[in-house]
Design an enzyme around this catalytic site. Structure first.
Site, PDB file in Angstrom:
ATOM      1  N   ARG A 119     -17.921  24.988   6.064  1.00  0.00           N
ATOM      2  CA  ARG A 119     -17.069  24.828   4.890  1.00  0.00           C
ATOM      3  C   ARG A 119     -17.707  25.507   3.674  1.00  0.00           C
ATOM      4  O   ARG A 119     -17.002  26.079   2.834  1.00  0.00           O
ATOM      5  CB  ARG A 119     -16.851  23.338   4.604  1.00  0.00           C
ATOM      6  CG  ARG A 119     -16.032  23.018   3.358  1.00  0.00           C
ATOM      7  CD  ARG A 119     -14.616  23.508   3.410  1.00  0.00           C
ATOM      8  NE  ARG A 119     -13.946  23.174   4.660  1.00  0.00           N
ATOM      9  CZ  ARG A 119     -12.709  23.495   4.957  1.00  0.00           C
ATOM     10  NH1 ARG A 119     -11.982  24.205   4.096  1.00  0.00           N
ATOM     11  NH2 ARG A 119     -12.178  23.160   6.116  1.00  0.00           N
ATOM     12  N   ILE A 360     -16.649  15.944   8.905  1.00  0.00           N
ATOM     13  CA  ILE A 360     -15.871  16.887   9.695  1.00  0.00           C
ATOM     14  C   ILE A 360     -15.342  18.042   8.852  1.00  0.00           C
ATOM     15  O   ILE A 360     -15.366  19.202   9.272  1.00  0.00           O
ATOM     16  CB  ILE A 360     -14.722  16.135  10.407  1.00  0.00           C
ATOM     17  CG1 ILE A 360     -15.318  15.145  11.411  1.00  0.00           C
ATOM     18  CG2 ILE A 360     -13.780  17.109  11.102  1.00  0.00           C
ATOM     19  CD1 ILE A 360     -14.334  14.128  11.945  1.00  0.00           C
ATOM     20  N   HIS A 361     -14.875  17.755   7.651  1.00  0.00           N
ATOM     21  CA  HIS A 361     -14.402  18.830   6.768  1.00  0.00           C
ATOM     22  C   HIS A 361     -15.559  19.762   6.404  1.00  0.00           C
ATOM     23  O   HIS A 361     -15.367  20.981   6.285  1.00  0.00           O
ATOM     24  CB  HIS A 361     -13.787  18.224   5.503  1.00  0.00           C
ATOM     25  CG  HIS A 361     -13.042  19.201   4.661  1.00  0.00           C
ATOM     26  ND1 HIS A 361     -13.527  19.692   3.466  1.00  0.00           N
ATOM     27  CD2 HIS A 361     -11.820  19.788   4.832  1.00  0.00           C
ATOM     28  CE1 HIS A 361     -12.651  20.523   2.942  1.00  0.00           C
ATOM     29  NE2 HIS A 361     -11.609  20.606   3.741  1.00  0.00           N
ATOM     30  N   CYS A 362     -16.755  19.217   6.263  1.00  0.00           N
ATOM     31  CA  CYS A 362     -17.916  20.015   5.866  1.00  0.00           C
ATOM     32  C   CYS A 362     -18.300  21.072   6.897  1.00  0.00           C
ATOM     33  O   CYS A 362     -18.921  22.079   6.550  1.00  0.00           O
ATOM     34  CB  CYS A 362     -19.132  19.108   5.640  1.00  0.00           C
ATOM     35  SG  CYS A 362     -18.950  17.898   4.335  1.00  0.00           S
ATOM     36  N   VAL A 363     -17.976  20.845   8.162  1.00  0.00           N
ATOM     37  CA  VAL A 363     -18.439  21.754   9.229  1.00  0.00           C
ATOM     38  C   VAL A 363     -17.313  22.616   9.793  1.00  0.00           C
ATOM     39  O   VAL A 363     -17.490  23.264  10.817  1.00  0.00           O
ATOM     40  CB  VAL A 363     -19.137  20.975  10.363  1.00  0.00           C
ATOM     41  CG1 VAL A 363     -20.360  20.237   9.835  1.00  0.00           C
ATOM     42  CG2 VAL A 363     -18.183  20.002  11.053  1.00  0.00           C
TER      43      VAL A 363
END
Length: 370
Positions: A119, A360-363
């Site tokens: 992200r 999850i959004h970060c990766v």
């Protein structure tokens, strides 16, 4: 809440390497030149694929690497049931990535990485509404030179080259997780991450606002104060506040008894959003998503990030997390199901990744259909 005070804090000890400075000057302003036509769409549009990165550094993930790799593989396999996933991996660990992710995930060994936070390191894709696609790099500098990033600084440009789309660098330093967009001209971000001399020394808030709007094809930024220096990101917005649609936003709220810096910040974000308007003047409807009780979650790690709001939208599904507070987990699932009635809600146990302060959004990084 006493835990969660230093999200991703342990990652800072891995060392810092300045990288990409020369690269960042080669095509500065390209993003601005195209801003009149191109815009970063909302994340709920149809995707061509999801981009991810495979972690393999024992220096960064000391004693935690195997578990984090298992969580990354779980996220990739889950998303791959809904849309293609491309995993960037170093040549020495590509075989491990293929084995753990399985045949449904494409593993590329031609784009090397330092860590898994796609992200923040990946390109921000933009569309023009007429079949055009390009990409912008945010000049990733390891969250203010807090972590080695020589390879991660080049990921955005290399992915854009692989996809064959035009690419330019934004006129600021930042990360994808530091900016939320509604796809219709409005952004939100924390001052602690971007109006910070570890990213943008000498730039005023007004100058950074202009650079963000140029890069994202937007015209307004809603700023939150954020939290400085208590996690490696300096409080990315995507762990707390998300756009649902133009004029609609979601804020993960702490328990009434939580008094730590991030809880106070979440309440302030909700207050600011509730009093804000979009770029077109529409009042924002700010909704609440109740966070878990840190005394009831599975993890006892002080750096743990228990963010339901850090979910990822892929084609036909919402990929979120559960943390072991069964009542809060179920309530979060119900809230997401109500907000996204046409999508499957997937809740995953990513506790090992959460000890690094991310979710999850970060990766993940979406590549929208042009």
């Amino acid at each position: 809440m006493t835990r969660g005070m230093n999200r991703r804090g342990f990652l800072a000890v891995a060392g810092a390497t300045a990288a990409g400075a020369a690269l960042a000057t080669t095509v500065q302003g390209t993003a601005r030149a195209a801003a009149g036509a191109f815009r970063v769409p909302a994340e709920d549009v149809r995707h061509t694929r999801t981009w991810m990165a495979w972690p393999d550094s024992t220096a960064i993930w000391a004693g935690k690497l195997g578990g984090v790799q298992a969580d990354i593989a779980l996220i990739a396999r889950t998303i791959a049931t809904y849309e293609p996933v491309v995993m960037c991996a170093n040549s020495g660990s590509a075989a491990t990535a293929r084995s753990m992710c399985g045949p449904s995930v494409t593993v590329l060994s031609s784009i090397p990485v330092d860590d898994c936070w796609m992200r923040d390191t990946g390109p921000v894709f933009r569309t023009d509404g007429y079949g055009g696609l390009d990409a912008v790099g945010l000049n990733f500098n390891g969250w203010g030179n807090k972590q080695t990033h020589a390879r991660d600084a080049l990921v955005a440009e290399r992915i854009a080259a692989w996809t064959g789309v035009p690419f330019g660098y934004a006129d600021l330093v930042g990360e994808g997780g530091a900016v939320e967009q509604d796809g219709a001209g409005t952004l939100m971000a924390t001052r602690s991450s971007l109006v910070n001399r570890n990213r943008n020394p000498g730039m005023s808030e007004s100058q950074i606002t202009t650079a963000m709007c140029d890069a994202y094809g937007a015209s307004k930024v809603i700023w939150f104060d954020g939290v400085v220096g208590q996690d490696i990101t300096d409080d990315h917005v995507d762990a707390t506040s998300r756009f649902l649609a133009p004029g609609e936003a979601l804020v993960q709220m702490p328990l009434a008894t939580d008094t730590d810096a991030f809880s106070r910040d979440a309440r302030r974000q909700y207050g600011v959003l509730s009093a804000s308007t979009t770029a077109t003047g529409r009042a924002i409807d700010a909704m609440q998503l109740q966070g878990p009780d840190y005394n009831k979650i599975r993890s006892t790690n002080r750096n743990f990030l228990a963010s339901y709001a850090n979910y990822y939208l892929c084609n036909g599904a919402v990929i979120s997390a559960h943390f072991g507070d069964t009542q809060a987990d179920a309530a979060a699932r119900a809230t997401l199901a109500r907000l996204y009635p046409d999508r499957v809600i997937e809740q995953l146990n990513i506790d090992r990744l959460g000890t690094g302060g991310g979710g999850i959004h970060c990766v993940t990084q979406q590549q929208p259909v042009a």
